[in-house]
Design an enzyme around this catalytic site. Structure first.
Site, PDB file in Angstrom:
ATOM      1  N   ARG A  59       6.072  24.400  37.068  1.00 18.60           N
ATOM      2  CA  ARG A  59       5.885  23.126  37.744  1.00 18.60           C
ATOM      3  C   ARG A  59       4.612  22.455  37.236  1.00 18.60           C
ATOM      4  O   ARG A  59       3.598  23.117  37.035  1.00 18.60           O
ATOM      5  CB  ARG A  59       5.772  23.330  39.250  1.00 18.60           C
ATOM      6  CG  ARG A  59       7.011  23.945  39.882  1.00 18.60           C
ATOM      7  CD  ARG A  59       6.849  24.041  41.383  1.00 18.60           C
ATOM      8  NE  ARG A  59       8.069  24.492  42.030  1.00 18.60           N
ATOM      9  CZ  ARG A  59       8.259  24.473  43.358  1.00 18.60           C
ATOM     10  NH1 ARG A  59       7.300  24.015  44.157  1.00 18.60           N
ATOM     11  NH2 ARG A  59       9.400  24.893  43.873  1.00 18.60           N
ATOM     12  N   ASP A  61       2.010  19.304  38.418  1.00 15.42           N
ATOM     13  CA  ASP A  61       1.698  18.540  39.616  1.00 15.42           C
ATOM     14  C   ASP A  61       1.864  17.048  39.375  1.00 15.42           C
ATOM     15  O   ASP A  61       2.014  16.588  38.241  1.00 15.42           O
ATOM     16  CB  ASP A  61       0.257  18.827  40.067  1.00 15.42           C
ATOM     17  CG  ASP A  61       0.042  20.289  40.425  1.00 15.42           C
ATOM     18  OD1 ASP A  61       0.926  20.870  41.086  1.00 15.42           O
ATOM     19  OD2 ASP A  61      -1.003  20.838  40.044  1.00 15.42           O
ATOM     20  N   TYR A 119      -2.031  24.932  28.185  1.00 14.96           N
ATOM     21  CA  TYR A 119      -2.325  23.603  28.701  1.00 14.96           C
ATOM     22  C   TYR A 119      -3.481  23.004  27.911  1.00 14.96           C
ATOM     23  O   TYR A 119      -4.369  23.724  27.455  1.00 14.96           O
ATOM     24  CB  TYR A 119      -2.729  23.667  30.179  1.00 14.96           C
ATOM     25  CG  TYR A 119      -1.561  23.816  31.127  1.00 14.96           C
ATOM     26  CD1 TYR A 119      -0.952  22.702  31.704  1.00 14.96           C
ATOM     27  CD2 TYR A 119      -1.069  25.071  31.457  1.00 14.96           C
ATOM     28  CE1 TYR A 119       0.113  22.838  32.573  1.00 14.96           C
ATOM     29  CE2 TYR A 119       0.003  25.213  32.329  1.00 14.96           C
ATOM     30  CZ  TYR A 119       0.581  24.085  32.887  1.00 14.96           C
ATOM     31  OH  TYR A 119       1.639  24.225  33.743  1.00 14.96           O
ATOM     32  N   ARG A 206      -6.939  22.668  36.249  1.00 13.15           N
ATOM     33  CA  ARG A 206      -7.781  21.541  36.656  1.00 13.15           C
ATOM     34  C   ARG A 206      -9.092  22.015  37.282  1.00 13.15           C
ATOM     35  O   ARG A 206     -10.145  21.397  37.061  1.00 13.15           O
ATOM     36  CB  ARG A 206      -7.013  20.639  37.617  1.00 13.15           C
ATOM     37  CG  ARG A 206      -5.860  19.888  36.951  1.00 13.15           C
ATOM     38  CD  ARG A 206      -4.962  19.221  37.968  1.00 13.15           C
ATOM     39  NE  ARG A 206      -5.715  18.291  38.804  1.00 13.15           N
ATOM     40  CZ  ARG A 206      -5.215  17.757  39.936  1.00 13.15           C
ATOM     41  NH1 ARG A 206      -3.977  18.070  40.339  1.00 13.15           N
ATOM     42  NH2 ARG A 206      -5.935  16.917  40.636  1.00 13.15           N
TER      43      ARG A 206
END
Length: 264
Positions: A59, A61, A119, A206
């Site tokens: 997933r 966000d 990422y 993050r």
């Protein structure tokens, strides 16, 4: 329903897509909200006339982008895999781009077959905002000490309990994850943080990024990371970086399933 000329007899498909996450409420379907999974399922269902369930590699966000999101779904019939990208390109909205599609065996799972995800977080360090970068980067005007950020990042590599680096309300009970690599790379006014691991918790990249930026600004010591990990408390880590600078950059599978999805 009979199979029409030019159609396959179905099977499991692995589809790679890129998307601009700005106008999506994340990847996972949510009733009444526009999501990547929801749009893909609606498009495929309308194309074939039967309900198609899409499963993603993970997933993202709300507001997070993807260069290489991998999904799989089972087709009862439909266009051959080598034509599916062309067919979907004409039906998907402009903020989802199909990249490649392949037939895979029924043991493949977009999420559970993953061995590594990467990422990338984009930090823009220019004095003034850049109209061509604001949707995909975090503008940090203050000077950053990249060497200290990289030193702090080295403490995150390995297997750790990342409770301090995930949302306090993250649903997973097991917060242990393995990080293979965290690198901060400078390129002119840009800095790119690459984080690779076996899997990630909610907001994890993050919060890692926000904490490393705090290190680069001198607000957190580069050698404080082991203590932050040991605290197992969200309040011990730094800020949460904005969603729009984050991108799911790559996904890697066992060689039998093709290995890395895209070149880095």
């Amino acid at each position: 329903m009979s199979t029409e000329p030019g159609q396959s007899r179905g099977g499991r498909i692995r589809l790679v897509v890129s998307y601009d996450g700005a106008n999506f409420h994340g990847f996972a379907r949510q009733y009444g909200l526009r999501t990547v999974q929801g749009v893909l399922e609606e498009t495929l269902t309308n194309l074939l006339g039967v309900q198609i369930d899409v499963h993603g590699s993970g997933r993202t966000d709300r507001g997070v982008h993807a260069r290489a999101q991998v999904v799989h779904f089972d087709l009862p019939y439909g266009p051959p895999a080598n034509r599916l990208v062309h067919v979907l390109s004409g039906r998907l909205p402009s903020d989802i781009i199909p990249i490649s599609a392949h037939n895979v065996d029924s043991d493949f799972h977009a999420r559970f077959s993953v061995v590594r995800k990467t990422y990338r977080y984009h930090i823009f360090r220019g004095v003034h905002p850049d109209v061509f970068k604001y949707r995909f980067s975090w503008h940090v005007r203050e000077p950053l000490n990249i060497a200290l950020m990289q030193r702090a990042a080295s403490h995150l590599v390995g297997e750790h309990d990342f409770t301090s680096f995930c949302a306090a309300a993250a649903p997973q009970e097991d917060k242990v994850r393995r990080i293979y690599e965290v690198n901060v790379v400078e390129s002119g006014e840009d800095a790119f943080l690459y984080c690779s691991g076996s899997g990630f918790l909610q907001y994890m990249v993050r919060i890692i990024t926000g904490t490393l930026v705090d290190v680069g600004l001198g607000d957190i010591s580069a050698d404080a990371i082991p203590d932050i990990l040991a605290a197992k408390s969200r309040v011990s880590a730094g800020r949460t970086a904005p969603a729009h600078g984050l991108c799911l950059w790559n996904v890697e599978y066992p060689i039998v399933y093709g290995g890395r999805v895209l070149d880095l």
